[in-house]
Structures are given as C-alpha cells and as structure tokens.
Design an enzyme around this catalytic site. Structure first.
Site, PDB file in Angstrom:
ATOM      1  N   LYS A 123       1.391  -1.495   0.313  1.00 36.99           N
ATOM      2  CA  LYS A 123       0.019   0.241   0.015  1.00 36.99           C
ATOM      3  C   LYS A 123       0.872   1.537  -0.052  1.00 36.99           C
ATOM      4  O   LYS A 123       1.685   0.954   0.394  1.00 36.99           O
ATOM      5  CB  LYS A 123      -1.282   0.132   1.118  1.00 36.99           C
ATOM      6  N   ARG A 155      -4.191  -9.960   4.229  1.00 42.22           N
ATOM      7  CA  ARG A 155      -4.278 -10.002   2.987  1.00 42.22           C
ATOM      8  C   ARG A 155      -3.207  -9.633   2.367  1.00 42.22           C
ATOM      9  O   ARG A 155      -3.118  -8.119   2.364  1.00 42.22           O
ATOM     10  CB  ARG A 155      -5.433  -9.786   3.204  1.00 42.22           C
TER      11      ARG A 155
HETATM   12  N1  HH2 Z   1      -7.558  -4.115   0.648  1.00 39.55           N
HETATM   13  C1  HH2 Z   1      -7.715  -3.369  -0.383  1.00 39.55           C
HETATM   14  C2  HH2 Z   1      -8.871  -4.730  -0.949  1.00 39.55           C
HETATM   15  N2  HH2 Z   1      -9.539  -5.635   0.259  1.00 39.55           N
HETATM   16  N3  HH2 Z   1      -9.657  -6.794   2.235  1.00 39.55           N
HETATM   17  C3  HH2 Z   1      -9.878  -6.190   3.472  1.00 39.55           C
HETATM   18  N4  HH2 Z   1     -10.240  -7.455   4.631  1.00 39.55           N
HETATM   19  N5  HH2 Z   1      -8.731  -5.789   4.123  1.00 39.55           N
HETATM   20  C4  HH2 Z   1      -7.932  -4.559   3.143  1.00 39.55           C
HETATM   21  O1  HH2 Z   1      -6.891  -4.131   3.857  1.00 39.55           O
HETATM   22  C5  HH2 Z   1      -8.509  -4.686   1.760  1.00 39.55           C
HETATM   23  C6  HH2 Z   1      -9.311  -5.813   1.546  1.00 39.55           C
HETATM   24  C7  HH2 Z   1      -6.813  -2.998  -1.185  1.00 39.55           C
HETATM   25  O2  HH2 Z   1      -6.270  -3.666  -2.180  1.00 39.55           O
HETATM   26  P1  HH2 Z   1      -6.087  -4.504  -3.663  1.00 39.55           P
HETATM   27  O3  HH2 Z   1      -6.527  -5.299  -3.650  1.00 39.55           O
HETATM   28  O4  HH2 Z   1      -4.510  -4.834  -3.265  1.00 39.55           O
HETATM   29  O5  HH2 Z   1      -6.331  -2.741  -4.734  1.00 39.55           O
HETATM   30  P2  HH2 Z   1      -8.014  -3.224  -5.644  1.00 39.55           P
HETATM   31  O6  HH2 Z   1      -8.401  -2.864  -4.677  1.00 39.55           O
HETATM   32  O7  HH2 Z   1      -6.994  -1.992  -6.031  1.00 39.55           O
HETATM   33  O8  HH2 Z   1      -8.180  -4.276  -5.881  1.00 39.55           O
END
Ligand code: HH2
Length: 279
Positions: free
Chosen positions: A214, A249
């Site tokens: 992040k 995650r």
């Molecule tokens: N962060 C993201 C998405 N989903 N779910 C939970 N439970 N906790 C988190 O911190 C979290 C999440 C954002 O990360 P990423 O999947 O890499 O990005 P994107 O939403 O752009 O797919």
C-alpha cells in the site's frame, strides 16, 4: 485458524485497474494459475476480487464483476484447490453467486453496509465474512480523513457492525474484523492502528490486516513501485502478528508466509532444542 496460528490470504485481483497488479491476471486462466501458485506458496485463503477499491476507483457494474470473478472461483475449485475461497465484493448479488459457486467467505470493504441485502445473503449461506472499516467510499476516502482517536473510533465502528451483523443472523464465530489499512487513513493513522492493534484484537474476533504494497509503505520507504514494497509489507505483517492479528491479506504470499512462520514459531515457542544438539 491454521495449526501455525495464522492464515495468509492471497490476493487475486481480476480487475484491469488494481493499483499493483491490474490487468496482469485479467484472463481467467491466468488468475486461476496465479491462485494455485499462491496456494502452493502458503495461502490458506484465496481472495478473488473483480472490483478495484483503490482510492479514486470507479464502481464496476454487477454483470461485469460476475463475468470477472465466477470463472475464477469455479476454475480454482475444478482444479482442486484446498484453500478457502473468499469473494471480495460489496454487492449482494455477486456474493450470492460466488457463494453458490463454492466461495465460503465474503470479504466486504463496506462491512456489509453497502448493500442492504448483504447480511441476509451471508446469513442464509452460513458463510464467513470479513467486516472492514472504511471512512467514506473509495472515491472520496483519502480526502483529509479525520478521527477523534483513530483506534477508539474504529473499535467502536467494528463492535457496532459486529453486533448488527450478528443481529442479522450471521453466527459470531463466522465473523472476522479488519481496520481497513489505507481506507480513509493517513500514514499516521495506519501506523497508529498497527501499533495499537491489540486494542482491536480485544474485541474477541480474528483480526485481518491488509497492508500489502500500500501507498503509505511507499511514503515511508521512498519506493514508488508497489512491487518494491515487499520488505515493507513483511515488516508490517510481522508486527501485526505480534500485536495479535491472525489473517494477513497479501499479494506476495511466499515471503510473508515464511516471515510469519518464523515469527509464530518464535513467539509461541513450539520448537524444543534436543539436549544433545550442538546447534
Ligand atoms: N485492501 C484492498 C482490498 N480489499 N479487503 C480487506 N479485508 N482488507 C484490506 O485491507 C483490503 C481489502 C485493497 O488492495 P488491493 O486488492 O491490492 O487493491 P484493489 O482494491 O485496487 O484491487
């Protein structure tokens, strides 16, 4: 919980615009192969998402989200995955179809508030769910986020959501809690949440933590490319484990899994040194 005392949740983003791996796993076959690889690296949960929640991201129509995620969930199960399948969505219709297809965890960044049908869908399926804190929505959340006390405010939010979701019929033992690192938080807020994570663990449910690659890690290290934030990701996950988080995650499963395996073994001391050992 795994016998090691932690579970790694590997991220499978089937989105063209995710901030770190967008477009790379767009094709279902690639996403399935990627998921199986993450499982081989130590992921106990595979989190399949078809809508980016990055700051500023636009919503994705339901039909498009379904088109992205369903083939991946079905394909992972057809290929015999032993990992738990999580659906990362805020739409009850997407959750319902994913649960029918074999997912057993709903990871909803709105903590089941985004869609009024969502608590009922999770309850009816007897599924697990992750309730995450977010201030505002992805389009606005990073505009000057403010809290009275970030940890106290999020603790209050999570305990209220826990009670509401239990009242809607979801068994308490099926609920995970997540402070939502980066979702309407400054770098200072994220660090304070990590430092005082034990206060959220005190709510009595497993805490999920998502720091992977992040942008606050980029600000702290000067690493602009999300791919270059693996060491920073490991540091935050090890610290979060020590403070009581149990589900992690991440995109980079192997290094985080191994770091947590050593941390867990050290903290809980499962190894005994044989008396004749010279090492
Ligand atoms: N962060 C993201 C998405 N989903 N779910 C939970 N439970 N906790 C988190 O911190 C979290 C999440 C954002 O990360 P990423 O999947 O890499 O990005 P994107 O939403 O752009 O797919």
């Amino acid at each position: 919980m795994s016998e090691r005392g932690f579970r790694v949740m590997g991220v499978i983003n089937v989105t063209p615009d995710s901030f770190s791996d967008g477009g790379r796993y767009l094709a279902a076959q690639d996403a399935i192969a990627h998921g199986l690889q993450l499982e081989a690296e130590g992921a106990a949960i595979l989190d399949v998402g078809g809508e980016s929640t990055r700051p500023g991201a636009d919503p994705v129509p339901e039909a498009e989200e379904l088109r992205r995620v369903l083939p991946v969930i079905k394909g992972l199960l057809e290929r015999g995955t032993g990992a738990q399948i999580s659906i990362d969505t805020s739409k009850s219709a997407v959750a319902a179809r994913a649960l029918e297809a074999g997912a057993t965890l709903v990871n909803d960044v709105t903590a089941l508030r985004g869609d009024p049908e969502m608590p009922g869908v999770v309850a009816a399926a007897g599924a697990d769910c992750c309730l995450m804190h977010m201030l505002g929505d992805p389009r606005t959340m990073q505009r000057d986020p403010r809290y009275e006390d970030v940890v106290d405010d999020i603790k209050t939010f999570l305990s209220e959501r826990l009670a509401a979701v239990v009242a809607a019929g979801v068994a308490e033992e099926r609920i995970l809690l997540d402070p939502g690192i980066g979702f309407g938080k400054t770098t200072g807020h994220n660090l304070e949440l990590l430092r005082r994570l034990n206060e959220l663990v005190a709510l009595g449910r497993p805490v999920v933590i998502g720091t992977s690659r992040k942008s606050f890690l980029g600000r702290l290290t000067g690493r602009e490319s999300p791919d270059d934030r693996v060491a920073a990701t490991i540091a935050t996950n090890v610290l979060a484990f020590e403070r009581g988080a149990r589900v992690f995650r991440v995109h980079d499963v192997a290094p985080v899994h191994d770091a947590l395996a050593v941390t867990a073994a050290t903290v809980s001391a499962p190894w005994t040194i044989p008396t004749n050992s010279t090492r």
